[in-house]
Design an enzyme around this catalytic site. Structure first.
Site, PDB file in Angstrom:
ATOM      1  N   SER A  80      -3.465   3.692   7.164  1.00 22.48           N
ATOM      2  CA  SER A  80      -3.441   2.544   6.256  1.00 22.48           C
ATOM      3  C   SER A  80      -4.746   1.777   6.374  1.00 22.48           C
ATOM      4  O   SER A  80      -5.291   1.604   7.469  1.00 22.48           O
ATOM      5  CB  SER A  80      -2.273   1.619   6.616  1.00 22.48           C
ATOM      6  OG  SER A  80      -2.415   0.363   5.977  1.00 22.48           O
ATOM      7  N   GLU A 135       0.832  -1.205   0.000  1.00 13.82           N
ATOM      8  CA  GLU A 135       0.000   0.000   0.000  1.00 13.82           C
ATOM      9  C   GLU A 135       0.867   1.257   0.000  1.00 13.82           C
ATOM     10  O   GLU A 135       0.571   2.230  -0.715  1.00 13.82           O
ATOM     11  CB  GLU A 135      -0.923   0.002   1.220  1.00 13.82           C
ATOM     12  CG  GLU A 135      -1.815   1.239   1.298  1.00 13.82           C
ATOM     13  CD  GLU A 135      -2.587   1.334   2.607  1.00 13.82           C
ATOM     14  OE1 GLU A 135      -3.314   2.339   2.770  1.00 13.82           O
ATOM     15  OE2 GLU A 135      -2.464   0.435   3.465  1.00 13.82           O
TER      16      GLU A 135
END
Length: 644
Positions: A368, A309
């Site tokens: 996140s 990510e």
């Protein structure tokens, strides 16, 4: 009065036992006389906790009255019979004493004798002017709970206000206040992050020297009820685990956090920083879990998702280009849906996540989308592992052992049921299957020690064993998740190689391994300076959040690790008491040492992780992994009584 004649020796004395005259050899102990006569210790009534007291000489429940005084086995073994001695196993005094002790055991799950010794802390509090012991005896106040993690027992409180000060000054949450009559009050449950640092602050839960001496003398160290309870403490879920382990219809699997391997030993008398991971596997096997797995596996899994990510965020934010990425394939469909907001925040600490949701909801896009290792493990166990093993996912019970009281809260979050959703949607279970969570039961390090003692397991006497295959292997990167700076180091080890396609030669960043509250470092990747930071303790997290909100220094960073507790998970609210700076330091050093000793030190090189992606998830941030391993967050500021 009837007389029972017993073996008559050359030198005999006459003793009255429960109204019967008995002859005994002079010099015999009262304890030996009782054994010879087949006399057992009396119980006025039974409580469930008695099942788990394995000390035959327990001074709490094994008592008799000798010449009008209460005596326990240790005394009885030393006390010699003498002519005219009166021994009663049943009496009004014994009944009153045992009734008080057994009721306390049942209601508090604590040894009454340990509590009496721990009350010396209250005496000191009276001398310091905090409380009046006479007034304290009259208290009948209602406590409070911060579900599902923490409770407050006002009857045990000494009004020192340590918990309030910790909540205010260290964590800057200010969920606790003080009422002159009721003591500590929960001002606003919405403010509470369930971090449990208030538990560490309560002196009533930290063993006094008198308690330590008592436990050593009476052989009570392995008693599950010999740990003194603080006025603020975790909500105890050990019996839930015990019951589910006895249920033949359940397939019970277990995970335990990175931090435990450097802290659990303290509950069994080992020095802080003792690595006991092999003994934990052995202990879990003896408890009867069907599969002994490891949160460290899920920590490596988290790095695969979170590190990937981060690479996508760097591209989307224009920090690096797609063409620069040599160690992974960049998929346009993933790039479209991944956030480009920087800095990226870690999401492993549930107390930190709730703190951000509550006080800085405007910064939620920075967090996140990856779940924490605990919450990645749950759906992985109930989908990939259950299906591979041919186990009905509905029968799988995931037990999680954490250093953290906030993990209890995290597991209960409404959205943490992704395995149930996915299994229904893909036809593995009927559509009408009742909702079940990804993680079923969470217990702390302290509760785990209690569970082992309930089973009569001494951790120090166990051999070293290993985990079961499939979700058990881990790398050094996972091991350091338990300390401040560890998640960042682990993520950088993988992110660097995903971007450059080259091996990272130096795996440590010394500037991230200190116990400074806020740490920064710059990492050069393909000639780009990537700025990273680490904060532990919510007071330090607040400083960084304020900086970002106001466009300050940290708004220009790329990646920031947040841990709610001082020292990281190693100083979590569910860790052994006391958890002070020296113990935190020893535990931190132990995890760093454990990392260096492991043969594989990068998450993406874990062979079981590689197997899982090949066979199930395909690749990080795939459609399947997005459904099961990622999540979203909630603006909780609206729940505050008074908004910050």
């Amino acid at each position: 009065m009837g007389v029972k004649e017993r073996g008559v020796g050359d030198r005999m004395v006459r003793v009255v036992v429960d109204g019967w005259e008995v002859e005994a050899e002079e010099g015999m102990s009262v304890y030996d006389l009782m054994k010879k006569e087949g006399i057992s210790f009396w119980r006025p009534f039974e409580v469930p906790q008695l099942e788990f007291i394995r000390n035959e000489d327990c001074p709490l429940i094994n008592i008799v009255e000798v010449d009008g005084r209460i005596a326990n086995p240790k005394v009885l073994k030393k006390l010699k019979v003498r002519d005219g001695m009166t021994i009663n196993t049943k009496s009004k005094q014994i009944e009153e004493t045992l009734t008080e002790r057994l009721n306390w055991l049942k209601e508090k799950e604590e040894c009454y004798l340990v509590r009496l010794l721990q009350e010396f802390v209250a005496v000191e509090a009276e001398n310091a002017g905090f409380i009046s012991l006479e007034e304290r005896k009259k208290w009948k106040f209602e406590g409070w709970v911060s579900e599902p993690s923490i409770l407050y027992d006002p009857q045990l409180c000494i009004r020192c206000k340590n918990c309030i000060e910790t909540c205010k000054s260290v964590q800057t949450v200010e969920a606790l206040g003080f009422d002159e009559e009721k003591g500590v009050i929960l001002i606003d449950e919405a403010r509470c992050t369930r971090c449990g640092q208030c538990v560490h602050a309560c002196p009533m839960g930290i063993e006094t020297e008198k308690v330590k001496i008592f436990k050593e003398f009476f052989g009570c160290k392995l008693c599950p009820y010999s740990r003194p309870l603080g006025a603020i403490r975790e909500i105890d879920n050990t019996m839930e685990v015990w019951k589910v382990l006895k249920d033949p219809e359940k397939f019970v699997v277990v995970q335990f956090a990175p931090a435990l391997r450097a802290s659990l030993g303290e509950e069994f008398g080992l020095p802080p920083g003792s690595i006991v991971v092999g003994k934990i596997y052995a202990a879990l096997r003896r408890l009867g879990f069907d599969k002994i797995w490891d949160t460290n596996f899920a920590a490596d899994e988290t790095i695969m998702e979170e590190g990937t990510e981060f690479v996508y965020r760097l591209i989307k934010a224009g920090v690096i280009s797609k063409e620069e990425v040599k160690g992974m394939e960049i998929k346009d469909e993933i790039l479209e849906k991944v956030s480009g907001v920087l800095p990226q925040f870690t999401s492993c600490s549930p107390a930190w996540v709730k703190f951000c949701e509550t006080f800085y909801p405007d910064l939620i896009p920075h967090i996140s989308s990856c779940k924490s290792p605990q919450q990645m493990f749950g759906p992985t166990a109930k989908t990939y592992a259950a299906l591979k093993l041919g186990i009905d996912p509905r029968k799988v019970v995931v037990v999680s052992i954490m250093p953290c009281t906030a993990k209890k809260f995290e597991a209960k979050r409404e959205e943490m049921c992704s395995a149930w959703k996915w299994l229904r949607e893909h036809g593995y279970i009927p559509k009408d299957t009742p909702k079940f969570p990804d993680v079923d039961i969470v217990i702390t390090t302290r509760e785990f020690a209690k569970l082992l003692k309930m089973a009569g397991i001494d951790l120090t006497e166990l051999p070293d064993e290993g985990p079961d295959p499939l979700l058990g292997k881990y790398t050094g990167a996972a091991a350091i998740f338990g300390r401040t700076g560890g998640v960042m180091e682990a993520a950088l080890r993988t992110a660097y190689e995903l971007i450059t396609g080259k091996p990272l030669k130096k795996l440590e960043w010394e500037e991230l391994e200190t116990l400074e509250g806020i740490k920064v470092a710059t990492v050069s990747i393909n000639g780009k300076e990537i700025k990273v930071a680490v904060a532990h303790g919510l007071g330090n997290a607040r400083k960084i959040c304020e900086s970002i909100r106001n466009g300050g220094e940290f708004a220009k960073f790329h990646f920031i690790e947040f841990m709610a507790c001082p020292g990281g998970c190693i100083g979590g609210g569910g860790q052994p008491l006391p958890t002070d700076v020296e113990r935190i330091k020893a535990r931190v050093e132990a995890l760093s040492r454990h990392d260096r000793e492991l043969p594989i030190r990068k998450s993406h090189e874990n062979p079981e992780i590689q197997q899982m992606y090949r066979e199930f998830f395909e690749h990080p941030i795939s459609e399947k992994s997005h459904e099961l391993l990622h999540t979203s967050y909630i603006d909780r500021s609206k729940d505050l009584k008074v908004r910050s």
